[in-house]
Design an enzyme around this catalytic site. Structure first.
Site, short mmCIF file in Angstrom:
data_model
loop_
_atom_site.label_atom_id
_atom_site.label_comp_id
_atom_site.label_asym_id
_atom_site.label_seq_id
_atom_site.Cartn_x
_atom_site.Cartn_y
_atom_site.Cartn_z
CB CYS A 1 4.02 1.33 7.17
SG CYS A 1 5.14 1.11 8.56
CG HIS A 2 1.65 3.53 4.43
ND1 HIS A 2 2.84 3.85 5.05
CD2 HIS A 2 0.71 4.23 5.07
CE1 HIS A 2 2.61 4.72 6.00
NE2 HIS A 2 1.32 4.98 6.05
N GLY A 3 1.65 -1.08 2.92
CA GLY A 3 1.47 -2.14 1.93
C GLY A 3 2.29 -1.99 0.67
#
Lengths: 281, 188, 418
Positions: free
Chosen positions: B152-154
């Site tokens: 999703c956001h690493g």
């Protein structure tokens, strides 16, 4: 105008109803309905006392456990208890461990899938599972029971008039068809595959007498003797609990609520009277 | 002659009478208030988890089939849980790191049970915004630290499922669990 | 719209003053059910039932919203979801029994409210609109209650839905398409269950809206009273608050006691055991009966057993059942006696009591199996019901010699005191 139309409509409805009543009434008097075997031989449930009756009634835990034992050893061969989970049995006095064991040993396993192949399989029941009957579906249940469907028993005590007394009477009320009945209604002879029971609405039911002899179930020491009468009563009590597990909570809450309401209403009455004291009405 | 309002001279309304009346009214209204307040309890409490939900709050998982280097996802309280059998290399990689240098300092030992260092059990919920990280399934991206990677956001997690890079503030949460036997874990 | 001596709302508190000048909601409440609404001083306990009906609606809405949080409107699981509420949801049994018995309590107080209106002539001018709106509420209540009874998806739910929608099937030509349209299928199933749930959730709020109109219409002429004589002066009235709020508070207490006895000690007494059997389209219950509050109408429906020329008996029954309610809409014009209260109408009073007994008999027959002698009895009782409103009342209002009325409410009160 309104009144004129009303009178016409009224005369039509009332008149036609009275005509119908006269027609029906004369037919009823000239040919009164014949007595049937059901109308003469069907019996109301026996008088029986249970500890949970009355506004402050409580369940008798020992009786519920005996009743569960009868259900487990006799009834569960055909009937499920699909609304009741094994974990609920803790409420009638079984320990967590005992419930786990009852679930794991339950002969009617839970439909599942094989985790490796995804094919249909069964697994042992867990305390969180509902108490399953032996048949995977209604068709299988009918096929195994001469086309009669053994109903789920979870709510049976609430799904019949005077449920607990009815269950007790039905289970302990099997008898041979009275000679008197056969004399009066030879065509009402119990058909093959059905069994005579005066407490059943149509007098003949598909279920053969499940509790046939005293001592069919062995109760632990310290319990009453497992006569057919006693076992019927115990399993009726257990099924009442299964249908209404919150009964004790309901009675207890109800008592508290009523006491509170009586006091509050008494005060409200005094308040009402004192506010109105200077106003005649 | 009859009148509608009895006059004060008749003694119907004495001062004591007024005080008594006030008391009754206050008592009646207080009772109503207490009653209304009590009724609120079941009305609010009904939104709490029901008995069947609570009954599933703890589960037992058979871990006998998980080989070293493999992981399974299981469902607990309607959320994924990762159960991972770490290889010796993965354990070594996790222990090589100085815990105090991490964003959420914890050692592998603190995150596993004594004597069962190879069994890493964590919730499969990224501590950033609640996505399910990759890395438990066969062939999923494990990220540059060899543990889990949240797409999703690493967020990158290492082999002890500790946050190493990315926006997540905490390590993957270790749920309460006990080993019932060598092969059965009870979570919750 | 009120009496000149009605107290004006004068807030002391600056916050309330601020609010009143911007949104006069407190003023509205004050004038509706506060000290700003002058009410005849001689109301008896039968005037409690309006407020109690409102309270019952409130209880139904609150418990209903909560049950909707746990109920699943799907034919496969609706029955189980109700049992889930009864067994697993915290206090679920309490909320569900409160909702089921609350419906009965609602009808009990509404019926008493209606019969109070019938006896005291509350439907007469200038209060016709109050009466008409009340009947609209009653119709909406019946629709709501019927659809609510379908939701647990037991045997009586299913067969009740089938029978009641089947009534529309009796209409010539368009009947069957209408029935299919109502059900969204050829028999009650998911589609019907889902739309009934949706409407069952919506209608109570419509009822609440019509209640506001009902009270609004009431406040134009003001409340009637047991003498039926209009308010003439300030001494005829007392402010609603604190006098009638106190009396309604006591009435509410009595109402809740009866409710609690039913709910906690006989929660299934008014229900039917068959509704604890899951719906089964393949097997019909021995006797399909609606809930007790529909029994009088159900008896009228079944009372028509003989075709009239080309009109089939079934259609006649359906028409008569709807007519039995709709005729009440014409009541203010059927009974045009200038005297309102049954106290001063000796002849009317006797027929009123006959009507009460008649409706009870109809109710009993509606709950009994559809066999003789109940059919015959319900036919006679239904005949009287129609005759009472459509023939007897208009005649009485012409020929009756009313007893002398008191000059004013005050005079009546003083006479009672002496």
């Amino acid at each position: 105008m309104v009144r004129l139309i009303a009178a016409i409509v009224g005369l039509f409805f009332s008149g036609w109803l009275l005509v119908s009543a006269v027609l029906g009434g004369t037919a009823y008097i000239s040919e009164p309905p014949a007595a049937t075997a059901e109308s003469l031989f069907h019996k109301h449930p026996k008088e029986v006392e249970f500890s949970f009756e009355g506004p402050l009634g409580k369940y008798d835990r020992a009786q519920l456990q005996r009743g569960f034992q009868v259900y487990k050893e006799v009834c569960s061969a055909c009937h499920g208890l699909a609304q009741v989970a094994f974990r609920d049995l803790q409420q009638i006095g079984y320990s967590e461990g005992a419930v786990k064991k009852i679930a794991a040993d339950w002969p009617n396993q839970i439909a599942s899938i094989d985790p490796a192949t995804g094919e249909a399989a069964t697994r042992k029941a867990l305390p969180t599972d509902k108490i399953a009957g032996p048949y995977p579906n209604d068709v299988a249940a009918r096929a195994a029971n001469n086309n009669a469907l053994p109903p789920d028993l979870s709510l049976i005590a609430k799904a019949r008039h005077e449920g607990p007394a009815y269950l007790y009477s039905l289970l302990s009320g099997y008898e041979a068809q009275p000679a008197e009945l056969l004399k009066q209604f030879p065509e009402a002879k119990t058909p093959n595959g059905l069994h005579y029971n005066p407490y059943f609405a149509t007098l003949n039911l598909a279920m053969p007498q499940p509790l046939t002899s005293d001592g069919q179930v062995t109760y632990a020491d310290g319990n009453p003797k497992p006569t057919v009468d006693q076992m019927s009563k115990d399993v009726a009590a257990f099924l009442t609990w299964a249908a209404e597990p919150k009964l004790e909570n309901r009675h207890r809450t109800g008592l508290g609520v009523l006491i509170f309401l009586l006091m509050a209403t008494g005060l409200a009455f005094m308040s009402y009277k004192s506010i109105w004291a200077d106003k005649k009405h | 002659m009859a009148t509608l309002e009895p006059s004060a001279e008749n003694g119907d309304i004495s001062e004591a009478g007024v005080r008594r009346r006030d008391f009754i009214n206050i008592a009646a209204v207080s009772f109503a208030g207490v009653g209304a307040g009590t009724i609120l309890i079941p009305l609010v409490n009904q939104m709490n988890p029901s008995a069947d939900v609570l009954a599933l709050a703890s589960i037992e998982v058979d871990i006998s089939a998980i080989q070293a280097g493999q992981a399974i996802k299981t469902m607990w309280r309607k959320q994924p849980v990762f159960i991972r059998n770490l290889t010796p290399e993965e354990i070594a990689a996790a222990e090589k790191v100085d815990a105090s240098s991490l964003r959420d300092p914890e050692t592998l030992e603190q995150r596993t049970k004594e004597g069962k260092k190879n069994w890493l059990i964590t919730k499969g919920v990224c501590t950033h915004l609640g996505c399910v990280p990759l890395g438990a399934g066969e062939g999923e991206v494990k990220g540059e630290f060899g543990g889990y990677f949240c797409p999703c956001h690493g967020s990158f997690y290492d082999t002890a499922a500790r946050i190493r890079k990315g926006p997540a503030p905490k390590n993957l949460e270790v749920p309460e669990y006990v080993f019932k036997s060598d092969t059965v874990v009870q979570i919750g | 719209m009120s009496f000149p001596w009605a107290k004006e709302y004068k807030p002391q508190n600056p916050v309330m003053q601020w609010l009143d000048s911007r949104l006069p909601l407190p003023r509205f409440v004050f004038n509706a059910v506060g000290a700003g609404y002058p009410v005849p001083r001689n109301l008896n306990y039968f005037w409690n039932f309006g407020v109690l009906s409102g309270a019952a609606l409130g209880i139904q809405i609150i418990t209903g919203i909560i049950l909707a949080m746990h109920f699943a409107a799907n034919g496969a699981i609706a029955f189980d979801s109700v049992e889930h509420i009864m067994r697993d949801v915290n206090s679920g049994w309490l909320l569900r029994y409160a909702h089921a018995n609350g419906a009965s309590m609602f009808f009990i107080v509404v019926y008493l409210h209606i019969f109070r209106g019938l006896f005291y002539g509350s439907y007469k001018a200038p209060r016709e609109m109050v009466w008409l709106l009340g009947l609209v509420i009653f119709l909406l209540m019946m629709a709501t209650a019927f659809m609510g009874y379908v939701l647990p998806w037991g045997q009586m739910s299913f067969w009740g839905a089938k029978v009641i929608t089947g009534l529309f099937g009796a209409i010539p030509l368009v009947g069957e398409p209408i029935q299919t349209w109502l059900l969204g299928g050829f028999a009650p199933d998911n589609a019907a269950l889902n739309r009934f749930f949706s409407l069952h959730y919506l209608l109570p709020f419509v009822i609440a809206g019509v209640i506001i109109l009902h009270i609004w219409a009431l406040h134009i002429p003001g409340s009637s009273n047991p003498t039926g004589v209009e308010v003439k002066s300030e001494q005829d009235t007392v402010p609603f608050h604190p006098y009638y709020t106190a009396k309604d508070g006591f009435g509410l207490g009595v109402f809740l006691i009866v409710f609690a006895i039913l709910l906690f000690f006989a929660p299934n007494y008014l229900g039917h055991p068959d509704n604890y059997i899951p719906a089964n389209p393949m097997s019909t219950p021995a006797h399909i009966v609606p809930e007790w509050y529909f029994w009088p109408f159900y008896a009228i429906l079944r009372a028509f057993t003989v075709d009239f020329l080309f009109i089939p008996a079934k259609l006649l029954g359906v028409i008569a059942m709807f007519a039995s309610i709709l005729l009440l809409f014409f009541l203010p014009w059927l009974d045009n006696s200038p005297v309102r209260s049954g106290h001063y109408r000796p002849l009317f009073r006797q027929f009123f009591w006959v009507l009460c007994v008649d409706v009870l008999i109809l109710g009993y027959c509606g709950g009994a199996p559809a066999a003789e002698p109940f059919v015959m009895i319900s036919q006679v009782a239904a005949a009287y019901y129609f005759a009472h409103f459509l023939i007897i009342l208009p005649i009485i209002s012409k020929i009756e010699k009313p007893a002398p009325l008191p000059a004013s409410i005050t005079e009546a009160v003083l006479a009672k005191q002496a």
